[in-house]
Design an enzyme around this catalytic site. Structure first.
Site, PDB file in Angstrom:
ATOM      1  N   ARG A 185      45.029   7.337 -59.961  1.00 36.13           N
ATOM      2  CA  ARG A 185      45.413   8.606 -59.339  1.00 36.13           C
ATOM      3  C   ARG A 185      46.901   8.840 -59.502  1.00 36.13           C
ATOM      4  O   ARG A 185      47.679   7.918 -59.709  1.00 36.13           O
ATOM      5  CB  ARG A 185      44.994   8.652 -57.879  1.00 36.13           C
ATOM      6  CG  ARG A 185      45.559   7.551 -57.018  1.00 36.13           C
ATOM      7  CD  ARG A 185      44.849   7.474 -55.668  1.00 36.13           C
ATOM      8  NE  ARG A 185      45.165   8.613 -54.832  1.00 36.13           N
ATOM      9  CZ  ARG A 185      44.251   9.408 -54.290  1.00 36.13           C
ATOM     10  NH1 ARG A 185      42.979   9.220 -54.511  1.00 36.13           N
ATOM     11  NH2 ARG A 185      44.598  10.411 -53.512  1.00 36.13           N
TER      12      ARG A 185
ATOM     13  N   LYS B 143      45.004  14.335 -48.641  1.00 34.15           N
ATOM     14  CA  LYS B 143      44.683  15.502 -47.812  1.00 34.15           C
ATOM     15  C   LYS B 143      44.825  15.197 -46.329  1.00 34.15           C
ATOM     16  O   LYS B 143      45.249  16.044 -45.557  1.00 34.15           O
ATOM     17  CB  LYS B 143      43.260  15.974 -48.125  1.00 34.15           C
ATOM     18  CG  LYS B 143      43.204  16.807 -49.392  1.00 34.15           C
ATOM     19  CD  LYS B 143      41.821  17.342 -49.651  1.00 34.15           C
ATOM     20  CE  LYS B 143      40.925  16.259 -50.166  1.00 34.15           C
ATOM     21  NZ  LYS B 143      39.647  16.761 -50.697  1.00 34.15           N
TER      22      LYS B 143
ATOM     23  N   GLU C 180      36.019  17.806 -52.349  1.00 39.68           N
ATOM     24  CA  GLU C 180      35.418  17.904 -51.033  1.00 39.68           C
ATOM     25  C   GLU C 180      36.167  19.043 -50.338  1.00 39.68           C
ATOM     26  O   GLU C 180      37.405  19.010 -50.315  1.00 39.68           O
ATOM     27  CB  GLU C 180      35.741  16.600 -50.310  1.00 39.68           C
ATOM     28  CG  GLU C 180      34.634  15.965 -49.556  1.00 39.68           C
ATOM     29  CD  GLU C 180      35.105  14.626 -49.004  1.00 39.68           C
ATOM     30  OE1 GLU C 180      34.972  14.433 -47.798  1.00 39.68           O
ATOM     31  OE2 GLU C 180      35.628  13.800 -49.795  1.00 39.68           O
TER      32      GLU C 180
HETATM   33  P1  ATP Z   1      42.581  12.772 -50.929  1.00 41.49           P
HETATM   34  O1  ATP Z   1      42.795  11.302 -51.063  1.00 41.49           O
HETATM   35  O2  ATP Z   1      43.816  13.581 -51.104  1.00 41.49           O
HETATM   36  O3  ATP Z   1      41.817  13.148 -49.694  1.00 41.49           O
HETATM   37  P2  ATP Z   1      40.148  12.924 -52.378  1.00 41.49           P
HETATM   38  O4  ATP Z   1      39.938  12.006 -53.501  1.00 41.49           O
HETATM   39  O5  ATP Z   1      39.434  12.610 -51.115  1.00 41.49           O
HETATM   40  O6  ATP Z   1      41.692  13.142 -52.172  1.00 41.49           O
HETATM   41  P3  ATP Z   1      38.487  14.998 -53.422  1.00 41.49           P
HETATM   42  O7  ATP Z   1      38.373  16.383 -52.933  1.00 41.49           O
HETATM   43  O8  ATP Z   1      37.357  14.078 -53.229  1.00 41.49           O
HETATM   44  O9  ATP Z   1      39.795  14.399 -52.756  1.00 41.49           O
HETATM   45  O10 ATP Z   1      38.970  14.992 -54.935  1.00 41.49           O
HETATM   46  C1  ATP Z   1      38.373  15.711 -55.965  1.00 41.49           C
HETATM   47  C2  ATP Z   1      38.679  15.019 -57.253  1.00 41.49           C
HETATM   48  O11 ATP Z   1      40.082  14.909 -57.457  1.00 41.49           O
HETATM   49  C3  ATP Z   1      38.111  13.615 -57.270  1.00 41.49           C
HETATM   50  O12 ATP Z   1      37.486  13.399 -58.502  1.00 41.49           O
HETATM   51  C4  ATP Z   1      39.311  12.753 -57.073  1.00 41.49           C
HETATM   52  O13 ATP Z   1      39.121  11.507 -57.682  1.00 41.49           O
HETATM   53  C5  ATP Z   1      40.415  13.567 -57.726  1.00 41.49           C
HETATM   54  N1  ATP Z   1      41.717  13.244 -57.138  1.00 41.49           N
HETATM   55  C6  ATP Z   1      42.044  13.251 -55.836  1.00 41.49           C
HETATM   56  N2  ATP Z   1      43.324  12.853 -55.655  1.00 41.49           N
HETATM   57  C7  ATP Z   1      43.820  12.580 -56.884  1.00 41.49           C
HETATM   58  C8  ATP Z   1      45.082  12.114 -57.379  1.00 41.49           C
HETATM   59  N3  ATP Z   1      46.103  11.847 -56.565  1.00 41.49           N
HETATM   60  N4  ATP Z   1      45.227  11.954 -58.717  1.00 41.49           N
HETATM   61  C9  ATP Z   1      44.213  12.228 -59.533  1.00 41.49           C
HETATM   62  N5  ATP Z   1      43.011  12.663 -59.153  1.00 41.49           N
HETATM   63  C10 ATP Z   1      42.797  12.840 -57.838  1.00 41.49           C
HETATM   64 MG    MG Z   2      37.244  12.103 -51.976  1.00 45.59          MG
END
Ligand code: ATP
Ligand code: MG
Length: 567
Positions: free
Chosen positions: A260, A270, A35
């Site tokens: 994760r 984020k 995102e």
């Molecule tokens: P955050 O919790 O930091 O906002 P998010 O999951 O909202 O992270 P996205 O931009 O949606 O962030 O993530 C893109 C991809 O990276 C998704 O498939 C998500 O599952 C993966 N991802 C995000 N954080 C992690 C993590 N800590 N470990 C492994 N994969 C991750």
């Molecule tokens: Mg997300």
């Protein structure tokens, strides 16, 4: 804390099996779907390495897709930084860059289809009422009074929503599933909301935007994704992912969840990282203390070390916190092979070699990298006045201190044996201002012909040749192993490490470093690995970031584990 050696990768096993049985016609298509609402962090690296790595390993493809369904949090700056980060990690999506917003038209069509099939309805409850009607984990929800509108009325209202005829928040489109479901995600989830906001790609073409859960699975389906890999928090959303695709009777990828990555003494969210940036706890998204890829890169980490780290931590189903020491181990392992050795004095102490001729300069041979003979040697200047590390001298040394002390002889790396003969202090402050020493000309190169031994070898630089430099010493950003574990009436920022950055302004480094290119990495002998700062370093005034010290905490942790296992 998880300090285990690599665990086997269950997703690899699933993919291998599916390739063997031809589940998706022998096809493999993964995707990385960020995102664009912040910079990528080390957790994302795990997902990137997994998705692109699977594609590489099994001869498939990995798409790059921005899940840009929420215009209020998204910015072009993020779209650009995210691509730069993935490229830096060494992955190539070729021409497969997609945006969920490219599918807004199709998503709208599919929603209309669900309305026609009696599977979606326009609901006039407010956000708060929807929450109230949803029920709890233990109590079922209640049906919305708008749930049984006719298909025709729903289609009309949905069209009017799209045409901008209603205010933000006044109506939503919801899936008609089951308000009594044990899974709250299935209690008539919202599919579309009204948001009269400009989108970074579609501008003002739309004022209704699809929800993530609705858009994500359909985007996967449109792209022909086979294995939709995501993190564990989406496990409870999988029934909904499946429901939309099944109801629409369109191609159905398989969602697989993994744990994760969490890293000790930092945060990988984020939202939290944005707070650190906005409230100026750090200098920006690329502050070298940040766990963002931009920060890690500026700190001096290599993409190889990050990829290695992601391979080592493995992919599992259980949440854990990986020790930062493992990440540090990975960069040390990489730089030990590749980084040129140089000498730098962080906290300089002036040393005068009384019996060395005042005008003489000798150029001594120094080894560039003992791990890589092909990197050769260089000449470093030696003269009468030198700088040594303040910590390498003690006037009244305790038993275990083998470095320089009054009357004691030590070796200067690549140079001579010296003996300390006199300590000069500032009459007012009593601080040691300089040392006087003598050298033994017979020990040139570092060995005594009479085979006498010294217990320490110190690094040094020639005072008149040294280059003045700023060195930034970084330490963990948080003092708490898990800063997400916040006590009552506290905020995660309360656990920031006040000593995470120490700036040393008058360090002395060997003269050859004037040619250090921004981003180039060195081992400062006996101190650690350093990187010329990509933003602030210049030939006139080099600035170095400490990437990592030489001390291997990971080996210690492993050793303690082994001892623990034997007990
Ligand atoms: P955050 O919790 O930091 O906002 P998010 O999951 O909202 O992270 P996205 O931009 O949606 O962030 O993530 C893109 C991809 O990276 C998704 O498939 C998500 O599952 C993966 N991802 C995000 N954080 C992690 C993590 N800590 N470990 C492994 N994969 C991750
Ligand atoms: Mg997300």
């Amino acid at each position: 804390m998880d300090t285990q050696s690599p665990v086997s990768n269950f997703i690899r096993a699933i993919v291998a099996e599916d390739m063997k049985t031809g589940k998706f016609g022998g096809r493999l298509m993964t995707r990385f779907p960020p995102e664009p609402n912040g910079y990528l962090h080390i957790g994302h690296a795990k997902s990137i390495c997994l998705n692109f790595g699977l594609a590489e390993e099994f001869g498939g493809l990995c798409n790059f897709r921005f899940d840009d369904t929420n215009p209020s949090k998204e910015e072009v700056e993020y779209v650009e930084s995210i691509q730069a980060d993935v490229r830096w990690l060494g992955f190539d999506w070729e021409n497969r860059l997609y945006y969920a917003s490219d599918y807004f038209g199709k998503l709208y069509g599919f929603a209309a289809q669900l309305i026609k099939d009696g599977k979606a309805y326009v609901c006039d409850l407010s956000a708060e009422q929807i929450r109230e009607y949803r029920g709890t984990l233990t109590a079922p929800g209640r049906e919305s009074p708008y749930r049984n509108r006719s298909v025709e009325e729903n289609l009309n209202l949905f069209e009017q929503m799209k045409a901008g005829e209603f205010e933000d928040g006044s109506r939503v489109l919801r899936a008609k599933i089951d308000m009594a479901s044990g899974n709250i995600n299935m209690r008539d989830p919202v599919m579309y909301r009204i948001k009269k906001e400009s989108h970074h790609r579609t501008g003002d073409a739309w004022c209704i935007y699809p929800m993530y859960d609705y858009a994500h699975g359909i985007s996967d389906s449109i792209e022909g994704i086979t294995h939709s890999v995501c993190t564990l928090e989406y496990e409870d959303h999988r029934p909904l992912y499946d429901w939309f695709l099944d109801e629409l009777k369109i191609y159905h990828p398989q969602q697989i969840e993994f744990a994760r990555l969490n890293l000790s003494n930092t945060v990988v969210s984020k939202r939290k990282l944005l707070k650190l940036v906005n409230e100026k706890y750090v200098s920006g998204w690329d502050d070298p203390r940040m766990p963002t890829l931009a920060g890690i890169r500026r700190r001096g980490y290599t993409p190889e070390a990050i990829r290695n780290f992601c391979e080592r931590i493995g992919v599992g189903k259980k949440e854990s916190i990986v020790d930062m020491a493992l990440l540090e181990y990975c960069i040390r392992e990489d730089l030990n092979k590749t980084a040129r050795r140089v000498m730098a004095v962080l906290r300089p102490l002036r040393v005068i070699i009384d019996n060395y001729p005042a005008e003489r300069v000798e150029y001594l041979d120094a080894v560039n990298n003992p791990e890589d003979p092909s990197s050769g040697t260089r000449k470093i200047p030696f003269s009468r006045v030198l700088y040594l590390e303040r910590d390498d001298f003690m006037e009244n040394p305790p038993k275990q201190f083998f470095r320089l002390a009054p009357g004691r002889e030590v070796r200067l790396r690549y140079a001579y044996f010296i003996t300390c003969t006199n300590v000069v202090r500032d009459a007012r402050t009593d601080e040691i201002t300089e040392l006087h020493c003598t050298y033994d000309p017979a020990t040139k190169g570092g060995d005594a012909p009479d085979k006498r031994k010294v217990k320490a070898t110190l690094h040094w630089v020639s005072a008149s040749h040294a280059l003045e430099s700023e060195i930034r010493l970084y330490d963990a950003l948080f003092i708490k192993e898990n800063p997400n574990d916040v006590e009552e009436d506290r905020d995660f920022t309360d656990y920031l490490n006040p000593e995470s950055l120490e700036v040393l302004k008058s360090c002395k480094v060997e003269p050859g470093l004037k040619d250090a290119l921004p981003g180039s990495r060195y081992q400062f002998e006996r101190i650690g690995y350093f990187c010329a700062d990509a933003v602030d370093s210049s030939p006139e005034r080099p600035v170095f970031n400490r990437i990592v010290t030489l001390k291997d905490e990971w080996a210690k942790i492993q050793k303690n584990r082994a001892i623990g296992d034997r007990l």
